[in-house]
Design an enzyme around this catalytic site. Structure first.
Site, PDB file in Angstrom:
ATOM      1  CB  CYS A 114      -0.652  -0.058   0.885  1.00  0.00           C
ATOM      2  SG  CYS A 114      -2.073  -1.261   1.426  1.00  0.00           S
ATOM      3  CG  HIS A 239      -3.295   3.018   1.799  1.00  0.00           C
ATOM      4  ND1 HIS A 239      -3.849   2.302   0.266  1.00  0.00           N
ATOM      5  CD2 HIS A 239      -3.451   2.760   1.821  1.00  0.00           C
ATOM      6  CE1 HIS A 239      -3.884   1.339   0.047  1.00  0.00           C
ATOM      7  NE2 HIS A 239      -3.765   0.558   2.000  1.00  0.00           N
ATOM      8  CG  ASN A 269      -6.662  -1.301   0.938  1.00  0.00           C
ATOM      9  OD1 ASN A 269      -5.666  -1.144  -0.441  1.00  0.00           O
ATOM     10  ND2 ASN A 269      -6.369  -1.771   1.696  1.00  0.00           N
TER      11      ASN A 269
HETATM   12  O1  UT7 Z   1      -4.338  -1.218   3.439  1.00  0.00           O
HETATM   13  C1  UT7 Z   1      -2.870  -1.814   4.541  1.00  0.00           C
HETATM   14  C2  UT7 Z   1      -3.285  -2.087   5.546  1.00  0.00           C
HETATM   15  N1  UT7 Z   1      -4.235  -2.339   6.186  1.00  0.00           N
HETATM   16  C3  UT7 Z   1      -5.212  -1.762   7.099  1.00  0.00           C
HETATM   17  O2  UT7 Z   1      -5.076  -1.187   7.072  1.00  0.00           O
HETATM   18  C4  UT7 Z   1      -6.627  -2.476   7.148  1.00  0.00           C
HETATM   19  C5  UT7 Z   1      -6.716  -2.770   8.567  1.00  0.00           C
HETATM   20  N2  UT7 Z   1      -7.671  -3.700   9.523  1.00  0.00           N
HETATM   21  C6  UT7 Z   1      -8.717  -3.544   8.860  1.00  0.00           C
HETATM   22  O3  UT7 Z   1      -9.362  -2.444   8.526  1.00  0.00           O
HETATM   23  C7  UT7 Z   1     -10.132  -3.683   9.933  1.00  0.00           C
HETATM   24  O4  UT7 Z   1      -9.160  -4.266  11.229  1.00  0.00           O
HETATM   25  C8  UT7 Z   1     -11.454  -4.401   9.490  1.00  0.00           C
HETATM   26  C9  UT7 Z   1     -12.355  -3.607   8.621  1.00  0.00           C
HETATM   27  C10 UT7 Z   1      -9.932  -5.383   8.062  1.00  0.00           C
HETATM   28  C11 UT7 Z   1     -12.209  -5.139  10.653  1.00  0.00           C
HETATM   29  O5  UT7 Z   1     -12.627  -4.263  11.408  1.00  0.00           O
HETATM   30  P1  UT7 Z   1     -12.707  -4.740  13.105  1.00  0.00           P
HETATM   31  O6  UT7 Z   1     -13.586  -3.660  13.477  1.00  0.00           O
HETATM   32  O7  UT7 Z   1     -10.828  -4.740  13.269  1.00  0.00           O
HETATM   33  O8  UT7 Z   1     -12.819  -5.578  13.043  1.00  0.00           O
HETATM   34  P2  UT7 Z   1     -12.289  -7.239  14.208  1.00  0.00           P
HETATM   35  O9  UT7 Z   1     -11.206  -7.862  12.991  1.00  0.00           O
HETATM   36  O10 UT7 Z   1     -12.383  -7.043  16.010  1.00  0.00           O
HETATM   37  O11 UT7 Z   1     -13.477  -8.054  13.355  1.00  0.00           O
HETATM   38  C12 UT7 Z   1     -14.725  -7.419  14.745  1.00  0.00           C
HETATM   39  C13 UT7 Z   1     -16.508  -8.735  14.526  1.00  0.00           C
HETATM   40  C14 UT7 Z   1     -15.638 -10.059  14.722  1.00  0.00           C
HETATM   41  O12 UT7 Z   1     -16.189 -11.064  15.279  1.00  0.00           O
HETATM   42  P3  UT7 Z   1     -16.109 -11.437  16.353  1.00  0.00           P
HETATM   43  O13 UT7 Z   1     -15.290 -12.202  16.775  1.00  0.00           O
HETATM   44  O14 UT7 Z   1     -16.914  -9.762  17.021  1.00  0.00           O
HETATM   45  O15 UT7 Z   1     -18.161 -11.994  16.643  1.00  0.00           O
HETATM   46  C15 UT7 Z   1     -15.532 -10.861  13.218  1.00  0.00           C
HETATM   47  O16 UT7 Z   1     -15.697 -12.406  13.043  1.00  0.00           O
HETATM   48  O17 UT7 Z   1     -16.595  -8.953  12.744  1.00  0.00           O
HETATM   49  C16 UT7 Z   1     -16.752  -9.701  12.565  1.00  0.00           C
HETATM   50  N3  UT7 Z   1     -16.044  -9.816  11.149  1.00  0.00           N
HETATM   51  C17 UT7 Z   1     -17.278  -9.808  10.671  1.00  0.00           C
HETATM   52  N4  UT7 Z   1     -18.515  -9.700   9.953  1.00  0.00           N
HETATM   53  C18 UT7 Z   1     -19.514  -9.397   9.502  1.00  0.00           C
HETATM   54  C19 UT7 Z   1     -15.103  -9.616  10.587  1.00  0.00           C
HETATM   55  N5  UT7 Z   1     -14.926  -9.348   8.988  1.00  0.00           N
HETATM   56  C20 UT7 Z   1     -16.344  -9.461   8.701  1.00  0.00           C
HETATM   57  C21 UT7 Z   1     -17.959  -9.190   7.612  1.00  0.00           C
HETATM   58  N6  UT7 Z   1     -18.804  -8.797   8.404  1.00  0.00           N
HETATM   59  N7  UT7 Z   1     -16.926  -9.467   6.993  1.00  0.00           N
END
Ligand code: UT7
Length: 312
Positions: A114, A239, A269
Site C-alpha cells: 500500500c 491511502h 482498497n
Molecule cells: O491497506 C493496508 C493495511 N490494511 C489496513 O489498514 C486494514 C486494517 N484493518 C481494518 O480495516 C479492520 O480491522 C477490518 C475492517 C479488517 C475489520 O474491522 P475491525 O473493526 O477491526 O473488526 P474485527 O476484525 O475486530 O472483527 C469484529 C467482528 C468479529 O466478530 P466477533 O469476533 O466480534 O464475533 C469478526 O468475526 O466482526 C466480524 N467480522 C465480520 N462480520 C461481518 C469480520 N469480518 C466481517 C464481515 N462481515 N465481513
C-alpha cells in the site's frame, strides 16, 4: 540539475465490473451495513478474465502521458508499484514498457504494497533531482482480486482492482512540486499482512491499531519536519484502506473531512494504486488546484509506510 520534481500528468483506470456489498452478502456471511460501518466501502472494481495488471497500468499510463503531453520516447524510467505483478518475472514495468513502446526507458517494479506509490515517488524524486532521469512514469496498479480469498469475509470485503499513474519531470521553479517525501519500514511485523501461499492473510484488528498509531505520528512528524501547521495543508490524500483510519488521521491533524480526499466508498482498497487513482480523480474533477499543498500518506504490508508533501 533540477531543483524540484513536479507531476505534469495524472491518469487512472478502473476495470468495468462492479462488485457491491450486496453481491458480497451472497458470497460470505456479511452485510452491507457491517462493511459500510466498519470500512466505509460500498463497492469495488474487479478485473475481467484475462485482464492483467499491466493492461490497466497501460490505460492509466496513457492517460497520464496524454495529460503531460509526452510520448513513449520521452520517458526514460518506468517505476511500477505492485504486489500483483503479471508474472513474478519479468518486471511488470518491462511488460508496460513494451506495450507503450517506451524504448528509451529503464524499467523496474517495486514491492511496497500500500506504500508503493510513496516509495515510487521517493525513487522518482531522487532520480530526477540527481539528474539520473529526466522524465519518470510512475504507475501503481493492482489486481488484488487475484490474491483475495473470496471465502474469507475478514479480507474479501476490503480489496479492489485498479491502476493510477503520474508523469514526473524536473523543474527549477521551487514554487511547486514535491516538497518532501519520506519512507519507512518495519519488517519485524511482516506477518500482520502477507500472502503466504495464494491469498492475502491479515491480522485485521492488530493492523488497524498499528496503522492508526503509525499514521498519526507520521503526519505530525511530517508537519514538524517541514515547519508547517495543519492550516498549511489544503488536502490530506491518504491511502484508501479504511474510512475509520482516515478519519483518525484527519482528526489528529485537526483537518475537517472536506479537506480529505477519499474515494474508497467506490473503489475499496487498491493497495499501491489507491493514491494515484484518488489523485487523478481529484485533479480531473478540478478539486485540486494550482497552489494547493497536498499531504499524501500510506501504510501497508511490510510493514511499510511513508508520507509526501506536494505543492500543486
Ligand atoms: O491497506 C493496508 C493495511 N490494511 C489496513 O489498514 C486494514 C486494517 N484493518 C481494518 O480495516 C479492520 O480491522 C477490518 C475492517 C479488517 C475489520 O474491522 P475491525 O473493526 O477491526 O473488526 P474485527 O476484525 O475486530 O472483527 C469484529 C467482528 C468479529 O466478530 P466477533 O469476533 O466480534 O464475533 C469478526 O468475526 O466482526 C466480524 N467480522 C465480520 N462480520 C461481518 C469480520 N469480518 C466481517 C464481515 N462481515 N465481513
Amino acid at each position: 540539475m533540477p531543483l524540484r520534481t513536479i507531476i505534469t500528468g495524472t491518469g487512472s483506470c478502473l476495470p468495468d465490473r462492479v462488485l457491491t456489498n450486496f453481491d458480497l452478502e451472497k458470497m460470505v456471511d456479511t452485510t452491507n451495513q457491517w462493511i459500510v460501518e466498519r470500512t466505509g466501502i460500498s463497492e469495488r472494481r474487479i478485473g475481467a478474465d484475462g485482464e492483467a495488471t499491466s493492461d490497466i497500468g497501460l490505460k492509466a499510463a496513457r492517460a497520464a502521458m496524454e495529460a503531460a503531453g509526452v510520448g513513449p520516447e520521452d520517458i526514460d524510467l518506468i517505476v511500477f508499484a505492485t504486489i500483483t505483478p503479471d508474472q513474478p518475472m519479468p518486471a511488470t514495468a518491462c511488460l508496460l514498457q513494451a506495450k507503450l513502446g517506451a524504448r528509451r526507458a529503464a524499467a523496474f517494479d517495486i514491492s511496497a504494497a500500500c506504500s508503493g506509490f510513496i516509495y515510487g515517488l521517493s525513487i522518482a524524486d531522487g532520480m530526477i533531482r540527481s539528474g539520473s532521469a529526466r522524465r519518470v512514469l510512475l504507475v501503481g496498479a493492482e489486481m488484488l482480486s487475484r490474491v483475495t480469498d473470496w471465502q474469507d469475509r475478514s479480507t474479501c470485503v476490503l480489496f479492489g482492482d485498479g491502476a493510477g499513474a503520474v508523469v514526473l519531470e524536473g523543474t527549477d521553479d521551487t514554487a511547486s512540486g514535491v516538497e518532501y517525501v519520506r519512507i519507512h519500514a518495519d519488517g519485524t511485523l511482516w506477518d500482520m499482512l502477507h500472502i503466504p501461499e495464494n491469498f492475502i492473510r491479515m491480522k485485521g484488528n492488530e493492523t488497524f491499531k498499528v496503522a492508526v498509531r503509525t499514521l498519526e505520528a507520521l503526519v505530525i512528524d511530517t508537519l514538524r519536519e517541514n515547519n508547517l501547521q495543519a492550516s498549511d495543508i489544503t488536502f490530506l490524500l491518504p491511502h484508501q484502506a479504511n474510512e475509520r483510519i482516515i478519519r483518525a488521521t484527519a482528526e489528529r491533524l485537526g483537518l475537517p473531512m472536506e479537506r480529505v480526499i477519499m474515494n474508497l466508498e467506490k473503489v475499496g482498497n487498491t493497495s499501491g494504486a489507491s493514491i494515484p487513482i484518488a489523485l487523478d480523480e481529484a485533479v480531473r474533477s478540478g478539486r485540486i488546484k494550482r497552489g494547493d499543498r497536498i499531504l499524501l500518506e500510506a501504510f501497508g504490508a511490510g510493514l511499510t509506510w511513508g508520507a509526501a508533501l506536494i505543492k500543486w
